[in-house]
Design a protein around this motif. Structure first.
Motif, short mmCIF file in Angstrom:
data_model
loop_
_atom_site.label_atom_id
_atom_site.label_comp_id
_atom_site.label_asym_id
_atom_site.label_seq_id
_atom_site.Cartn_x
_atom_site.Cartn_y
_atom_site.Cartn_z
N CYS A 254 1.83 -3.33 -16.67
CA CYS A 254 0.88 -3.82 -15.67
C CYS A 254 0.40 -5.22 -16.08
O CYS A 254 0.01 -5.43 -17.22
N PRO A 255 0.42 -6.19 -15.16
CA PRO A 255 -0.03 -7.54 -15.52
C PRO A 255 -1.55 -7.64 -15.67
O PRO A 255 -2.04 -8.61 -16.23
N TYR A 256 -2.30 -6.66 -15.23
CA TYR A 256 -3.76 -6.70 -15.30
C TYR A 256 -4.29 -6.09 -16.59
O TYR A 256 -5.18 -6.64 -17.21
N CYS A 257 -3.77 -4.91 -16.97
CA CYS A 257 -4.33 -4.23 -18.14
C CYS A 257 -3.28 -3.93 -19.21
O CYS A 257 -3.63 -3.50 -20.30
N GLY A 258 -2.00 -4.10 -18.93
CA GLY A 258 -0.95 -3.84 -19.90
C GLY A 258 -0.53 -2.38 -19.97
O GLY A 258 0.15 -1.97 -20.89
N GLY A 259 -0.93 -1.59 -18.98
CA GLY A 259 -0.58 -0.17 -18.96
C GLY A 259 0.84 0.08 -18.49
O GLY A 259 1.55 -0.82 -18.06
N VAL A 260 1.24 1.33 -18.56
CA VAL A 260 2.59 1.74 -18.16
C VAL A 260 2.65 1.84 -16.63
O VAL A 260 1.72 2.32 -16.00
N VAL A 261 3.75 1.37 -16.05
CA VAL A 261 3.93 1.40 -14.60
C VAL A 261 4.68 2.67 -14.21
O VAL A 261 5.64 3.06 -14.86
N GLN A 262 4.21 3.31 -13.14
CA GLN A 262 4.83 4.54 -12.65
C GLN A 262 5.35 4.29 -11.23
O GLN A 262 4.65 3.72 -10.39
N ALA A 263 6.59 4.69 -10.96
CA ALA A 263 7.20 4.56 -9.65
C ALA A 263 7.11 5.91 -8.93
O ALA A 263 7.42 6.95 -9.50
N MET A 264 6.67 5.87 -7.66
CA MET A 264 6.56 7.09 -6.86
C MET A 264 7.40 6.92 -5.60
O MET A 264 7.30 5.91 -4.92
N ASP A 265 8.23 7.91 -5.29
CA ASP A 265 8.97 7.93 -4.04
C ASP A 265 8.15 8.71 -3.03
O ASP A 265 7.84 9.88 -3.25
N VAL A 266 7.78 8.04 -1.93
CA VAL A 266 6.89 8.64 -0.93
C VAL A 266 7.62 8.68 0.40
O VAL A 266 8.20 7.69 0.84
N GLU A 267 7.57 9.84 1.05
CA GLU A 267 8.15 9.99 2.38
C GLU A 267 7.00 10.04 3.39
O GLU A 267 6.09 10.86 3.27
N SER A 268 7.03 9.15 4.37
CA SER A 268 5.98 9.15 5.40
C SER A 268 6.59 9.58 6.72
O SER A 268 7.72 9.24 7.05
N GLN A 269 5.81 10.34 7.47
CA GLN A 269 6.27 10.88 8.74
C GLN A 269 5.20 10.62 9.80
O GLN A 269 4.06 11.02 9.66
N TRP A 270 5.58 9.92 10.86
CA TRP A 270 4.69 9.69 11.99
C TRP A 270 4.91 10.79 13.01
O TRP A 270 6.04 11.12 13.36
N THR A 271 3.81 11.38 13.48
CA THR A 271 3.90 12.42 14.49
C THR A 271 3.05 12.04 15.70
O THR A 271 2.01 11.39 15.57
N PHE A 272 3.49 12.44 16.86
CA PHE A 272 2.76 12.24 18.10
C PHE A 272 2.67 13.58 18.80
O PHE A 272 3.69 14.14 19.21
N CYS A 273 1.48 14.10 18.87
CA CYS A 273 1.25 15.43 19.47
C CYS A 273 2.14 16.48 18.82
O CYS A 273 2.83 17.25 19.50
N PHE A 274 2.18 16.48 17.51
CA PHE A 274 2.92 17.44 16.68
C PHE A 274 4.44 17.29 16.80
O PHE A 274 5.18 18.16 16.36
N LEU A 275 4.93 16.21 17.38
CA LEU A 275 6.36 15.94 17.45
C LEU A 275 6.67 14.81 16.48
O LEU A 275 6.08 13.73 16.57
N PRO A 276 7.61 15.02 15.56
CA PRO A 276 7.92 13.96 14.59
C PRO A 276 8.64 12.79 15.26
O PRO A 276 9.56 12.98 16.04
N LEU A 277 8.16 11.57 14.97
CA LEU A 277 8.76 10.38 15.56
C LEU A 277 9.67 9.64 14.59
O LEU A 277 10.76 9.23 14.96
N SER A 278 9.22 9.46 13.36
CA SER A 278 10.04 8.71 12.40
C SER A 278 9.77 9.16 10.98
O SER A 278 8.68 9.63 10.66
N PHE A 279 10.79 9.01 10.14
CA PHE A 279 10.69 9.29 8.71
C PHE A 279 11.04 8.01 7.96
O PHE A 279 12.00 7.32 8.30
#
Length: 67
Positions: free
Chosen positions: A23-48
């Protein structure tokens, strides 16, 4: 007549791993997270979308990686 649009974004963490570098701010270890986001419209999935986000484990800042 009244129209009500219900949109929602749900995020789910797929996995985490240690990323190279510090980390450039505190020198800590960097962690990578894979995140899946899903947009829904009236309980119907629109995009992943799957994104990789980087966080510091000590100061908990979200880090941006420029190519």
């Amino acid at each position: 007549m009244c129209l009500l649009f219900i949109c929602d974004e749900e995020e789910r963490v797929l996995g985490t791993q240690t990323a190279p570098g510090f980390c450039p701010y505190c020198g800590g270890v960097v962690q990578a997270m894979d995140v899946e986001s899903q947009w829904t419209f009236c309980f119907l999935p629109l995009s992943f979308k799957t994104k990789r986000r980087y966080f510091c484990t000590i100061c908990a800042r979200r880090l941006v990686v420029y190519p």
